[in-house]
Design a protein around this motif. Structure first.
Motif, short mmCIF file in Angstrom:
data_model
loop_
_atom_site.label_atom_id
_atom_site.label_comp_id
_atom_site.label_asym_id
_atom_site.label_seq_id
_atom_site.Cartn_x
_atom_site.Cartn_y
_atom_site.Cartn_z
N ALA A 75 73.08 -1.05 64.84
CA ALA A 75 72.80 0.30 65.33
C ALA A 75 71.30 0.55 65.40
O ALA A 75 70.54 0.11 64.54
CB ALA A 75 73.45 1.33 64.41
N ARG A 123 81.41 10.35 62.29
CA ARG A 123 81.78 10.00 63.67
C ARG A 123 80.57 9.72 64.56
O ARG A 123 80.74 9.32 65.72
CB ARG A 123 82.64 11.11 64.28
CG ARG A 123 84.05 11.16 63.69
CD ARG A 123 84.95 12.13 64.41
NE ARG A 123 84.52 13.52 64.30
CZ ARG A 123 84.77 14.33 63.27
NH1 ARG A 123 85.45 13.88 62.22
NH2 ARG A 123 84.35 15.58 63.26
N ASP A 125 78.00 7.67 66.33
CA ASP A 125 78.00 6.26 66.67
C ASP A 125 76.90 5.53 65.89
O ASP A 125 75.74 5.94 65.92
CB ASP A 125 77.78 6.07 68.17
CG ASP A 125 77.98 4.63 68.60
OD1 ASP A 125 78.85 3.95 68.03
OD2 ASP A 125 77.23 4.18 69.49
N GLY A 126 77.29 4.49 65.18
CA GLY A 126 76.34 3.71 64.40
C GLY A 126 76.42 3.97 62.90
O GLY A 126 75.90 3.19 62.11
#
Length: 151
Positions: A75, A123, A125-126
């Motif tokens: 990420a 939640r 992303d990453g």
């Protein structure tokens, strides 16, 4: 930045609503000279803005927490930060050294809202997991550190 600018910054940190004349008396300049110095400090990115400080509990934000965010290895931190920025309850976000990559400060009305915000953070992303520390009471916050002396 000279000694007068430093005294002016200290005065503004103490009372950001002081008039140009009041600030001038504090630093030994005229009101217009102070106004010009403040404008230059703003243009140079030293003074970033002005804001009202409110009592969180008095406006319905009585629950605070610090949440550590752990990222996936692949990420991009900047992408995670942008995802976190979209969550209004996140008041501060720090990139830190340690197990987690980011620590955020959350303010909400109650534990149910805290749970919902932590769910939103998970939640992003990453983010692979979170670690939440609920604040029981605040002894002080937002105390400005002393400016380093001129060298």
């Amino acid at each position: 930045m000279d000694a007068t600018d430093r005294r002016l910054l200290e005065a503004l940190r103490e009372n950001g609503r002081a008039s140009w004349a009041e600030l001038g008396r504090t630093v030994g300049l005229s009101g217009p000279s102070v106004q010009e110095r403040v404008r230059r400090l703003e243009e140079r990115g030293i003074l970033l803005g002005y804001r009202a400080v409110v009592a969180p509990a008095e406006v319905g934000l009585g629950t605070s927490a610090l949440v550590g965010l752990f990222q996936r290895d692949d990420a991009e931190t900047d992408d995670v930060v942008e995802g976190v920025r979209a969550i209004p309850a996140v008041e501060d976000c720090w990139f830190v050294a340690g197990d987690e990559e980011l620590v955020v400060k959350i303010r909400v009305a109650d534990v149910a809202q805290l749970e919902a915000v932590v769910g939103s953070l998970r939640r992003v992303d990453g983010v692979v997991r979170t670690r939440t520390t609920v604040v029981l009471s605040t002894r002080w916050e937002a105390r400005p550190a002393p400016l380093p002396s001129e060298e």
